[in-house]
Each structure stands twice: as structure tokens, then as C-alpha cells.
Design a protein around this motif. Sequence first.
Motif, PDB file in Angstrom:
ATOM      1  N   GLN A   1     -40.733   1.595  38.370  1.00  0.00           N
ATOM      2  CA  GLN A   1     -40.838   2.382  37.147  1.00  0.00           C
ATOM      3  C   GLN A   1     -39.448   2.843  36.724  1.00  0.00           C
ATOM      4  O   GLN A   1     -38.702   3.390  37.515  1.00  0.00           O
ATOM      5  N   VAL A   2     -39.117   2.601  35.468  1.00  0.00           N
ATOM      6  CA  VAL A   2     -37.810   2.993  34.960  1.00  0.00           C
ATOM      7  C   VAL A   2     -37.856   4.449  34.523  1.00  0.00           C
ATOM      8  O   VAL A   2     -38.788   4.872  33.841  1.00  0.00           O
ATOM      9  N   GLN A   3     -36.853   5.193  34.919  1.00  0.00           N
ATOM     10  CA  GLN A   3     -36.705   6.578  34.470  1.00  0.00           C
ATOM     11  C   GLN A   3     -35.428   6.711  33.662  1.00  0.00           C
ATOM     12  O   GLN A   3     -34.383   6.161  34.047  1.00  0.00           O
ATOM     13  N   LEU A   4     -35.524   7.436  32.559  1.00  0.00           N
ATOM     14  CA  LEU A   4     -34.391   7.655  31.671  1.00  0.00           C
ATOM     15  C   LEU A   4     -34.186   9.156  31.522  1.00  0.00           C
ATOM     16  O   LEU A   4     -35.126   9.885  31.215  1.00  0.00           O
ATOM     17  N   ILE A   5     -32.963   9.587  31.739  1.00  0.00           N
ATOM     18  CA  ILE A   5     -32.653  11.006  31.634  1.00  0.00           C
ATOM     19  C   ILE A   5     -31.495  11.192  30.669  1.00  0.00           C
ATOM     20  O   ILE A   5     -30.376  10.719  30.941  1.00  0.00           O
ATOM     21  N   GLU A   6     -31.767  11.891  29.566  1.00  0.00           N
ATOM     22  CA  GLU A   6     -30.743  12.165  28.560  1.00  0.00           C
ATOM     23  C   GLU A   6     -30.006  13.457  28.891  1.00  0.00           C
ATOM     24  O   GLU A   6     -30.568  14.375  29.491  1.00  0.00           O
ATOM     25  N   SER A   7     -28.758  13.507  28.457  1.00  0.00           N
ATOM     26  CA  SER A   7     -27.967  14.722  28.586  1.00  0.00           C
ATOM     27  C   SER A   7     -26.927  14.744  27.478  1.00  0.00           C
ATOM     28  O   SER A   7     -26.701  13.732  26.810  1.00  0.00           O
ATOM     29  N   GLY A   8     -26.295  15.912  27.315  1.00  0.00           N
ATOM     30  CA  GLY A   8     -25.202  16.017  26.356  1.00  0.00           C
ATOM     31  C   GLY A   8     -25.557  16.690  25.051  1.00  0.00           C
ATOM     32  O   GLY A   8     -24.685  16.893  24.199  1.00  0.00           O
ATOM     33  N   GLY A   9     -26.825  17.031  24.881  1.00  0.00           N
ATOM     34  CA  GLY A   9     -27.207  17.722  23.663  1.00  0.00           C
ATOM     35  C   GLY A   9     -26.691  19.150  23.648  1.00  0.00           C
ATOM     36  O   GLY A   9     -26.165  19.650  24.644  1.00  0.00           O
ATOM     37  N   SER A  17     -18.571  17.085  16.932  1.00  0.00           N
ATOM     38  CA  SER A  17     -18.946  15.878  17.673  1.00  0.00           C
ATOM     39  C   SER A  17     -19.701  16.231  18.949  1.00  0.00           C
ATOM     40  O   SER A  17     -19.508  17.307  19.515  1.00  0.00           O
ATOM     41  N   LEU A  18     -20.533  15.317  19.357  1.00  0.00           N
ATOM     42  CA  LEU A  18     -21.215  15.380  20.645  1.00  0.00           C
ATOM     43  C   LEU A  18     -21.332  13.964  21.181  1.00  0.00           C
ATOM     44  O   LEU A  18     -21.395  13.001  20.407  1.00  0.00           O
ATOM     45  N   ARG A  19     -21.382  13.844  22.503  1.00  0.00           N
ATOM     46  CA  ARG A  19     -21.671  12.553  23.114  1.00  0.00           C
ATOM     47  C   ARG A  19     -22.895  12.696  23.989  1.00  0.00           C
ATOM     48  O   ARG A  19     -22.895  13.472  24.953  1.00  0.00           O
ATOM     49  N   LEU A  20     -23.928  11.961  23.645  1.00  0.00           N
ATOM     50  CA  LEU A  20     -25.132  11.922  24.449  1.00  0.00           C
ATOM     51  C   LEU A  20     -25.022  10.821  25.492  1.00  0.00           C
ATOM     52  O   LEU A  20     -24.448   9.766  25.231  1.00  0.00           O
ATOM     53  N   SER A  21     -25.597  11.084  26.653  1.00  0.00           N
ATOM     54  CA  SER A  21     -25.674  10.088  27.714  1.00  0.00           C
ATOM     55  C   SER A  21     -27.127   9.899  28.110  1.00  0.00           C
ATOM     56  O   SER A  21     -27.937  10.821  28.007  1.00  0.00           O
ATOM     57  N   CYS A  22     -27.437   8.714  28.566  1.00  0.00           N
ATOM     58  CA  CYS A  22     -28.774   8.420  29.068  1.00  0.00           C
ATOM     59  C   CYS A  22     -28.615   7.599  30.338  1.00  0.00           C
ATOM     60  O   CYS A  22     -28.151   6.446  30.279  1.00  0.00           O
ATOM     61  N   ALA A  23     -28.972   8.194  31.463  1.00  0.00           N
ATOM     62  CA  ALA A  23     -28.858   7.525  32.751  1.00  0.00           C
ATOM     63  C   ALA A  23     -30.203   6.912  33.142  1.00  0.00           C
ATOM     64  O   ALA A  23     -31.233   7.582  33.077  1.00  0.00           O
ATOM     65  N   ALA A  24     -30.153   5.654  33.544  1.00  0.00           N
ATOM     66  CA  ALA A  24     -31.373   4.942  33.911  1.00  0.00           C
ATOM     67  C   ALA A  24     -31.442   4.711  35.409  1.00  0.00           C
ATOM     68  O   ALA A  24     -30.415   4.509  36.067  1.00  0.00           O
ATOM     69  N   SER A  25     -32.652   4.714  35.926  1.00  0.00           N
ATOM     70  CA  SER A  25     -32.872   4.397  37.335  1.00  0.00           C
ATOM     71  C   SER A  25     -34.215   3.692  37.481  1.00  0.00           C
ATOM     72  O   SER A  25     -35.077   3.805  36.592  1.00  0.00           O
ATOM     73  N   GLY A  26     -34.352   2.963  38.573  1.00  0.00           N
ATOM     74  CA  GLY A  26     -35.635   2.346  38.882  1.00  0.00           C
ATOM     75  C   GLY A  26     -35.847   0.975  38.292  1.00  0.00           C
ATOM     76  O   GLY A  26     -36.933   0.425  38.417  1.00  0.00           O
ATOM     77  N   GLY A  27     -34.856   0.406  37.646  1.00  0.00           N
ATOM     78  CA  GLY A  27     -35.019  -0.926  37.069  1.00  0.00           C
ATOM     79  C   GLY A  27     -33.687  -1.640  37.006  1.00  0.00           C
ATOM     80  O   GLY A  27     -32.691  -1.171  37.558  1.00  0.00           O
ATOM     81  N   THR A  78     -25.837   3.417  32.343  1.00  0.00           N
ATOM     82  CA  THR A  78     -25.806   4.506  31.371  1.00  0.00           C
ATOM     83  C   THR A  78     -25.539   3.969  29.970  1.00  0.00           C
ATOM     84  O   THR A  78     -24.707   3.068  29.793  1.00  0.00           O
ATOM     85  N   VAL A  79     -26.235   4.545  28.998  1.00  0.00           N
ATOM     86  CA  VAL A  79     -25.971   4.262  27.598  1.00  0.00           C
ATOM     87  C   VAL A  79     -25.522   5.563  26.941  1.00  0.00           C
ATOM     88  O   VAL A  79     -25.949   6.649  27.341  1.00  0.00           O
ATOM     89  N   TYR A  80     -24.637   5.432  25.966  1.00  0.00           N
ATOM     90  CA  TYR A  80     -24.045   6.591  25.316  1.00  0.00           C
ATOM     91  C   TYR A  80     -24.307   6.548  23.808  1.00  0.00           C
ATOM     92  O   TYR A  80     -24.473   5.479  23.218  1.00  0.00           O
ATOM     93  N   LEU A  81     -24.274   7.725  23.224  1.00  0.00           N
ATOM     94  CA  LEU A  81     -24.283   7.827  21.771  1.00  0.00           C
ATOM     95  C   LEU A  81     -23.213   8.840  21.382  1.00  0.00           C
ATOM     96  O   LEU A  81     -23.377  10.041  21.600  1.00  0.00           O
ATOM     97  N   THR A 118     -33.295  15.129  24.378  1.00  0.00           N
ATOM     98  CA  THR A 118     -32.322  16.209  24.449  1.00  0.00           C
ATOM     99  C   THR A 118     -32.125  16.769  23.041  1.00  0.00           C
ATOM    100  O   THR A 118     -32.041  16.013  22.070  1.00  0.00           O
ATOM    101  N   GLN A 119     -32.056  18.084  22.945  1.00  0.00           N
ATOM    102  CA  GLN A 119     -31.975  18.738  21.643  1.00  0.00           C
ATOM    103  C   GLN A 119     -30.543  18.739  21.129  1.00  0.00           C
ATOM    104  O   GLN A 119     -29.619  19.108  21.848  1.00  0.00           O
TER     105      GLN A 119
END
Length: 124
Positions: A1-9, A17-27, A78-81, A118-119
Motif C-alpha cells: 500500500q502506497v502512503q503519501l505524506i504532504e508537508s510544507g503548507g 512563496s512556499l514549497r510543498l513536499s510529498c513523501a511516498a512510501s510502500g511502493g 519525493t515530489v515537490y511543488l 496540507t493547508q
Amino acid sequence: QVQLIESGGGLVQSGGSLRLSCAASGGIFSNYAMGWFRQAPGKEREFVATISWRGTITYYADSVKGRFTISRDNAKNTVYLQMNSLKPEDTAVYYCAAGVQGGATTAEYEYDYWGQGTQVTVSS
């Protein structure tokens, strides 16, 4: 099972400016297309940006084109915005999503896994 956790909001002033990150695990992250979506209060969730599994193809919503940049680091799963020149209308909960089909896509139904969000709040 893939888990995605966003941060940076957070809270930022208009023009900031802000940079969001999304860390993935499990896949196998490097196989997945990744996308960012957002949902503002009282509105439906909408597409923001997407990147293909190799990072060679990206698409953006017209409302963020030229201001937001999506990128990924497959070594870090990790993917970023990167969000620049933020506007009050960018205020929303931002979600990252992973699509096992691998190709960059704007369609929500193409994504198989979603983070909790993430808000991001932009004050005028």
C-alpha cells in the motif's frame, strides 16, 4: 500500500512563496506519475500540476502556469511543488496523488493513491 505524506503548507502573504513536499512510501515511487490537486472551501477539488514517472513531462493548470513548478526526486521518493507569487485565490488544501499508470495526467480518476492534504493560506 502506497502512503503519501504532504508537508510544507502554512500561512503566507500575497506575493510570497512556499514549497510543498510529498513523501511516498510502500511502493515503487519511480514508476508513478505524481500530481498535485487542491480544494478550496466550498469548491470541488481541482487539478494543479502533474509530472510523469521520469520527470520529463509536466502539465499545469492555467491558473498556476508560470508561478508553480512541480519536480520530483526519485532517489528520495519525493515530489515537490514550488509555489511563487502566491495569491489569496491559491488558498486551499493541497493534495498529492500517485498514479500507477506512470504518465502525467490531469484527470483525478487516473490517480490511485492520495495524501491527507496540507493547508495553504495566502493572506491579502
